[in-house]
Design a protein around this motif. Structure first.
Motif, PDB file in Angstrom:
ATOM      1  N   SER A  10       0.832  -1.198   0.000  1.00 33.54           N
ATOM      2  CA  SER A  10       0.000   0.000   0.000  1.00 33.54           C
ATOM      3  C   SER A  10       0.868   1.250   0.000  1.00 33.54           C
ATOM      4  O   SER A  10       1.684   1.449   0.900  1.00 33.54           O
ATOM      5  CB  SER A  10      -0.918  -0.005   1.234  1.00 33.54           C
ATOM      6  OG  SER A  10      -1.692   1.172   1.283  1.00 33.54           O
ATOM      7  N   ASP A  11       0.700   2.065  -1.021  1.00 37.11           N
ATOM      8  CA  ASP A  11       1.344   3.372  -1.110  1.00 37.11           C
ATOM      9  C   ASP A  11       0.220   4.393  -1.027  1.00 37.11           C
ATOM     10  O   ASP A  11      -0.323   4.840  -2.032  1.00 37.11           O
ATOM     11  CB  ASP A  11       2.119   3.494  -2.426  1.00 37.11           C
ATOM     12  CG  ASP A  11       2.843   4.823  -2.556  1.00 37.11           C
ATOM     13  OD1 ASP A  11       2.892   5.566  -1.557  1.00 37.11           O
ATOM     14  OD2 ASP A  11       3.323   5.123  -3.664  1.00 37.11           O
ATOM     15  N   THR A  12      -0.153   4.718   0.202  1.00 34.10           N
ATOM     16  CA  THR A  12      -1.374   5.475   0.461  1.00 34.10           C
ATOM     17  C   THR A  12      -1.349   6.847  -0.196  1.00 34.10           C
ATOM     18  O   THR A  12      -0.334   7.540  -0.170  1.00 34.10           O
ATOM     19  CB  THR A  12      -1.569   5.644   1.977  1.00 34.10           C
ATOM     20  OG1 THR A  12      -1.562   4.356   2.590  1.00 34.10           O
ATOM     21  CG2 THR A  12      -2.881   6.325   2.286  1.00 34.10           C
ATOM     22  N   ARG A  22      -5.395   5.984 -12.354  1.00 28.46           N
ATOM     23  CA  ARG A  22      -6.528   6.897 -12.249  1.00 28.46           C
ATOM     24  C   ARG A  22      -6.809   7.268 -10.781  1.00 28.46           C
ATOM     25  O   ARG A  22      -7.152   8.417 -10.474  1.00 28.46           O
ATOM     26  CB  ARG A  22      -7.767   6.249 -12.869  1.00 28.46           C
ATOM     27  CG  ARG A  22      -7.726   6.204 -14.392  1.00 28.46           C
ATOM     28  CD  ARG A  22      -7.728   7.600 -14.985  1.00 28.46           C
ATOM     29  NE  ARG A  22      -8.134   7.591 -16.392  1.00 28.46           N
ATOM     30  CZ  ARG A  22      -8.377   8.681 -17.099  1.00 28.46           C
ATOM     31  NH1 ARG A  22      -8.254   9.876 -16.539  1.00 28.46           N
ATOM     32  NH2 ARG A  22      -8.737   8.604 -18.367  1.00 28.46           N
ATOM     33  N   LEU A  23      -6.660   6.321  -9.883  1.00 27.88           N
ATOM     34  CA  LEU A  23      -6.866   6.619  -8.470  1.00 27.88           C
ATOM     35  C   LEU A  23      -5.869   7.660  -7.982  1.00 27.88           C
ATOM     36  O   LEU A  23      -6.217   8.569  -7.216  1.00 27.88           O
ATOM     37  CB  LEU A  23      -6.731   5.335  -7.638  1.00 27.88           C
ATOM     38  CG  LEU A  23      -7.840   4.300  -7.784  1.00 27.88           C
ATOM     39  CD1 LEU A  23      -7.510   3.043  -6.987  1.00 27.88           C
ATOM     40  CD2 LEU A  23      -9.178   4.869  -7.324  1.00 27.88           C
ATOM     41  N   ALA A  40      -7.303  -0.295  -5.490  1.00 32.81           N
ATOM     42  CA  ALA A  40      -7.687   0.438  -4.280  1.00 32.81           C
ATOM     43  C   ALA A  40      -6.816   0.038  -3.093  1.00 32.81           C
ATOM     44  O   ALA A  40      -6.413   0.888  -2.290  1.00 32.81           O
ATOM     45  CB  ALA A  40      -9.161   0.198  -3.968  1.00 32.81           C
ATOM     46  N   ARG A  41      -6.527  -1.244  -2.980  1.00 36.76           N
ATOM     47  CA  ARG A  41      -5.683  -1.711  -1.874  1.00 36.76           C
ATOM     48  C   ARG A  41      -4.270  -1.126  -1.979  1.00 36.76           C
ATOM     49  O   ARG A  41      -3.657  -0.777  -0.978  1.00 36.76           O
ATOM     50  CB  ARG A  41      -5.638  -3.236  -1.859  1.00 36.76           C
ATOM     51  CG  ARG A  41      -6.948  -3.887  -1.458  1.00 36.76           C
ATOM     52  CD  ARG A  41      -7.239  -3.653   0.023  1.00 36.76           C
ATOM     53  NE  ARG A  41      -8.532  -4.201   0.415  1.00 36.76           N
ATOM     54  CZ  ARG A  41      -9.611  -3.476   0.653  1.00 36.76           C
ATOM     55  NH1 ARG A  41      -9.555  -2.159   0.551  1.00 36.76           N
ATOM     56  NH2 ARG A  41     -10.742  -4.030   1.016  1.00 36.76           N
TER      57      ARG A  41
END
Length: 314
Positions: free
Chosen positions: A110-112, A212-213, A237-238
């Motif tokens: 995860s790279d928030t 895109r996120l 998403a994760r």
């Protein structure tokens, strides 16, 4: 049991399996191959045969285990020839490998991202203006409703749509469409089918959705049926550390059975059930259309307390 005895036993079982296969006794051959698989003693030739039997006899767990096993053998073989690489690509592009991707979901790094408060990314399998079926109409109605409720909404269709679904498209396909105040963003690649298709579509689509996120920085993600859109969205998403909800609008494999009753006896039927159910179970929340659909999702392993009704309406 000594090492020499174990080797002799393995060779005996392998030869016995080959003889049974040559005699046309596939189920007996399959039984011995599964024993060798369990002990990590299959060579690539017999592993391919085991995978073929698993498909023929619709044994999902064995098919998934053999896929993982064969991929590991091919990737650690030392020198990987072009032929071996094509086989690796084929295995990793299959729907069985997509199940393995879900199994490995917790390992996703995860790279928030820093989200924009109140922004929601809505990922749709397909949409207007290229299709006007029930899915497209519901998606559009949902989008209008959410915008009227004050949500900062961004709509994105599954990568590849409409190129991989619609024939006779115009020469110029816009990557943005505006319909009744709703903006639809599109990524025309990777595509799922056709001569220019991605060999590993689900993995490649996850990468595109992740881009895109990071561009739109939503606070949360909502994705609509089926797993072709939902699985890569969950993976993306994760990676971004975002919550994701899955809008399960139907069970597409059941629709296929209504057209072809023999479909229920095939391995792919089990694979598609598992893909959609495990994708739903991996989400933070699930919306569906009717109480019987909740019951079916629970039967397939989705926790009931994750599911809410979001029915169709007039």
């Amino acid at each position: 049991m000594t090492k020499e005895t174990q080797v002799a036993k393995t060779e005996y079982l392998a030869l016995a399996a080959d003889q049974l296969f040559n005699m046309g006794r596939k189920r007996s051959d399959f039984a011995l191959l599964k024993m060798l698989l369990k002990n990590g003693q299959l060579d690539t030739t017999r592993a391919r045969r085991c995978l073929g039997h698993a498909g023929e006899f619709a044994e999902l767990d064995t098919a998934l285990e053999t896929t993982r096993y064969l991929l590991e053998m091919l990737k650690t073989a030392g020198r990987i020839t072009p032929k071996m690489q094509r086989e690796i690509n084929k295995l990793e592009g299959g729907k069985l490998y997509a199940l393995a991707m879900l199994d490995d979901l917790r390992a996703e790094v995860s790279d928030t991202i820093e989200p924009v408060p109140g922004r929601l990314l809505y990922v749709l399998h397909h949409s207007r203006p290229y299709l006007t079926n029930g899915y497209a109409i519901r998606g559009h109605g949902m989008a209008i409703g959410m915008k009227e409720a004050g949500i900062d909404l961004v709509c994105l269709t599954r990568p590849g749509f409409p190129v991989d679904m619609i024939d006779d498209l115009p020469d110029n396909i816009y990557d943005i469409d505006q319909i009744e105040g709703v903006t639809y963003f599109r990524d025309l690649a990777p595509i799922f089918s056709g001569p220019e298709r991605s060999r590993t579509y689900l993995r490649d689509a996850a990468g595109q959705i992740e881009k895109r996120l990071r561009e739109f920085r939503p606070q949360a993600v909502l994705v609509a049926s089926n797993y072709m859109a939902a699985l890569p969205t969950v993976l993306a998403a994760r990676r971004c550390g975002l919550p994701v909800a899955y809008e399960v609008r139907g069970f597409w494999e059941i629709t296929k059975v209504s057209r072809d009753p023999t479909y229920a006896q095939k391995l792919i039927y089990q694979v598609e059930i598992a893909l959609d159910a495990q994708t739903a179970a991996a989400c933070d929340h699930v919306f569906t259309l009717a109480s019987p659909m909740i019951d079916e999702l629970v039967r397939r392993g989705v926790p009931r307390d994750l599911i809410s009704l979001l029915p169709n309406s007039c």
